[in-house]
Design an enzyme around this catalytic site. Structure first.
Site, short mmCIF file in Angstrom:
data_model
loop_
_atom_site.label_atom_id
_atom_site.label_comp_id
_atom_site.label_asym_id
_atom_site.label_seq_id
_atom_site.Cartn_x
_atom_site.Cartn_y
_atom_site.Cartn_z
N GLU A 13 0.46 -1.04 0.08
CA GLU A 13 0.10 -0.29 -0.13
C GLU A 13 1.26 1.34 0.11
O GLU A 13 0.60 2.02 -0.95
CB GLU A 13 -0.89 -0.03 1.06
CG GLU A 13 -2.15 -1.06 1.25
CD GLU A 13 -1.87 -2.53 1.70
OE1 GLU A 13 -0.32 -2.61 1.99
OE2 GLU A 13 -1.66 -3.55 1.49
N PHE A 35 -5.78 -0.61 5.80
CA PHE A 35 -4.24 -0.84 5.11
C PHE A 35 -4.18 1.03 4.33
O PHE A 35 -3.19 1.42 4.08
CB PHE A 35 -4.47 -1.44 4.66
CG PHE A 35 -4.48 -2.43 4.88
CD1 PHE A 35 -4.25 -3.21 6.00
CD2 PHE A 35 -5.64 -3.53 4.45
CE1 PHE A 35 -4.83 -4.12 6.51
CE2 PHE A 35 -5.85 -4.96 5.18
CZ PHE A 35 -5.50 -5.27 6.19
N HIS A 78 -13.88 -0.63 3.03
CA HIS A 78 -14.70 -1.53 4.57
C HIS A 78 -14.19 -0.94 5.36
O HIS A 78 -12.95 -1.25 6.17
CB HIS A 78 -13.22 -2.85 4.00
CG HIS A 78 -13.21 -3.53 3.17
ND1 HIS A 78 -13.76 -3.51 2.01
CD2 HIS A 78 -14.29 -4.99 3.11
CE1 HIS A 78 -14.16 -4.55 0.86
NE2 HIS A 78 -14.88 -5.50 1.76
N ASP A 97 -14.40 -9.73 9.94
CA ASP A 97 -12.84 -9.90 9.98
C ASP A 97 -12.28 -9.77 11.59
O ASP A 97 -11.47 -9.74 12.04
CB ASP A 97 -12.13 -9.15 8.76
CG ASP A 97 -12.45 -10.07 7.05
OD1 ASP A 97 -12.19 -10.72 7.57
OD2 ASP A 97 -12.30 -9.86 6.47
#
Lengths: 276, 312
Positions: B60, B85, B111, B119
């Protein structure tokens, strides 16, 4: 206009070194060691290699340079001033309030600076993005990125290296200013960094090792890089930190310290004697 | 405007669809992803325009830098990964290579929030609005439905400079019809009740609207303010509603520290001091569970909003 005479390029590099000492002395702050070690590399790039015009600093088709080791801004500013992007008098304002010559290069303040840098490890990714864009546009630009040897401790460098290889970026040339020293000591002692050539080669780069203070060898290396097709090139330039000022050479203490008046005068005397 | 509860779509899906449309109109648009394209929905763009899609792998930080390099050649890069991220892992790259140089990079982070669900905490970004809002030059958006998201994607492609757009995994109701007018930096007032104002953003807007309906049945009239632009925030609508209603409640799928609630408090404390009740994640990490269960667990669902209006 390209300078091809080796003696002439040596003289320019010496002027660049004087500018570096002037900046750091006037600011009483900055990074002389690593700036002096990349002075010859920058001189060859700006005066002999890169397709640039100080009259058209924002020409989209120009070659680009990303000084990923942004703390060596004094070297970049000095070479830009020599090249005519701004007055050499401005070097005295380095790191001072309201100066465009920030402690680390700011592309929005200085015409001629192609990327804002300072946080180590980030410049190569940007250079990869530039090289990709040039390929997409068929612009034919070459992208140069100077990284410090200590800087390649950063993992992001190797992320960028993978992208450069995957995309066959033969218009990208990375130069490692391999002066062997980082802030806290020797590169092999701090993070255990060695075999820089092998590391880049295993990432798919064409690698050239060269004396980073030998002007004609540098020219040859950049020429070889241009001829290399299908993959990026890394030039590992063996350099001396503090090169050109005897008491700064190979001394880790001069990573980020400014000379006092007496030291400044000795340094300038040494550099002036080179031209004579 | 009538909320369509039957048809739900996640804002990440809207993003993927709109990118394809925009990519057809504007060849400067380049999309980057970090091995999450099937989740961020940039895979649709990749399929349609493979030459303008760059998958950098799980890297990233590198992705942010590459986007910057592309932007210096006049490209309009959209970078996508999960919010944790983007704003988290690549914070310094965003700070030093994107925000400080004012690079024309659009960070579309999917997300976000506890609505990631199963998750769990490592993937539930609850600090991104706070982190991004504090960066000079950075504009910050968080959209609430399909229509608004599609408008926002086109809008930010025209804005010069960095934008962070927060998107979600959870499918949520379509709130706005295609005639709805949106304006960057302007909140949307829904209803004109004076008992309370519920200021919401992203996934919590539909929860606030559900709460509005429930409260209406109990004789309590509230208005909902949808803040899609977190920065610059619409100060005028917040002050107007503080003056016109008895209570101000903020609700967000984000930490109560530094996000929408904080932004509203900053405005009101300086210009029209009133009590503000902040609903959000209270200085804790998220946890695994179903998205809807987590909205309830963290007290940011419609029932929790109703309870807050009635009892706070």
């Amino acid at each position: 206009m390209k300078v091809t005479d080796i003696e002439c390029l040596k003289n320019i590099a010496n002027e660049v070194r004087k500018g570096i000492i002037e900046e750091v002395y006037q600011a009483q702050s900055g990074h002389p060691g690593g700036s002096l070690s990349c002075a010859d590399i920058l001189t060859v790039l700006y005066f002999n290699q890169m397709n640039i015009d100080s009259e058209k600093p924002q020409d989209m088709n120009r070659d680009r340079l990303v000084l990923s080791k942004g703390h060596c801004a004094p070297a970049l500013y000095s070479v830009l001033a020599e090249k005519g992007y701004f007055s050499k008098d401005e070097l005295k304002t380095f790191r001072k309030l309201d100066s465009k010559l920030q402690g680390h290069p700011d592309m929005n303040k200085v015409l001629g600076v192609d990327m804002t840098t300072g946080s180590l490890g980030q410049g190569l990714s940007v250079a990869v993005g530039m090289a990709l864009a040039s390929k997409m546009d068929h612009a034919g630009c070459r992208i140069y990125c100077i990284v410090g040897d200590g800087e390649i401790d950063e993992g992001q460098i190797w992320e960028a290296a993978m992208t450069a290889y995957k995309n066959h970026l033969d218009n990208l040339c990375v130069i490692v200013d391999n002066n062997q020293l980082q802030l806290d000591g020797r590169i092999d002692e701090i993070a255990g960094l060695d075999n820089i050539r092998g590391k880049f080669e295993s990432f798919g780069f064409s690698a050239i090792e060269v004396d980073g203070h030998n002007i004609s060898n540098l020219i040859d290396a950049f020429h070889t890089a241009k001829q290399t097709k299908g993959k990026p090139t890394v030039i590992i330039a063996k350099t001396v930190k503090g090169k050109g000022v005897s008491f700064m050479e190979n001394k880790v203490e001069w990573h980020g310290v400014a000379p006092n008046k007496e030291q400044y005068e000795i340094a300038m005397k040494e550099l002036n004697s080179v031209n004579n | 405007m009538k909320m369509n509860l039957d048809k739900k779509i996640a804002t990440r899906q809207s993003y993927g669809e709109k990118l394809v449309e925009l990519g057809g109109k504007n060849t400067d648009i380049i999309v980057l992803d970090a091995d999450l394209s099937s989740a961020t929905k940039t895979a649709m763009f990749a399929k349609e325009y493979p030459d303008r899609f760059i998958n950098v792998g799980i890297a990233e930080q590198n992705m942010m830098g590459i986007a910057v390099g592309l932007s210096t050649f006049g490209k309009i890069p959209f970078v996508s990964t999960f919010a944790v991220f983007a704003a988290g892992r690549a914070y310094d790259q965003i700070r030093n290579s994107i925000a400080y140089p004012n690079s024309n990079v659009k960070i579309c982070a999917t997300h976000a929030g506890v609505t990631v669900g199963e998750d769990g905490a490592t993937h539930q970004m609850l600090e991104d609005l706070s982190l991004m809002r504090t960066l000079p030059n950075m504009k910050v958006m968080c959209t609430s439905d399909d229509t608004q998201t599609k408008w926002a994607i086109e809008e930010i492609s025209k804005i010069k400079g960095p934008v962070y757009l927060r998107l979600c995994r959870l499918a949520t109701p379509i709130i706005y019809d295609e005639q709805q007018k949106f304006e960057f930096g302007k909140g949307i007032q829904i209803g004109d009740g004076t008992d309370a104002t519920i200021v919401a953003t992203g996934v919590t807007v539909s929860e606030a609207l559900k709460a509005q309906e429930i409260l209406k049945g109990r004789g309590i009239q509230v208005r909902v303010v949808d803040i899609h632009t977190i920065k610059p925030i619409d100060e005028d609508i917040i002050i107007k509603c503080a003056k016109e209603t008895k209570k101000i409640i903020t609700v967000e799928d984000h930490s109560i520290i530094g996000g929408l609630g904080s932004a509203v408090c900053e405005v009101l404390s300086e210009r029209y001091p009133v009590k503000v009740k902040r609903l959000g994640i209270k200085d804790s990490f998220g946890k695994s569970g179903k998205a809807q269960e987590l909205l309830n667990y963290f007290k940011i669902d419609a029932d929790s909003i109703v309870e807050c209006v009635e009892h706070e």
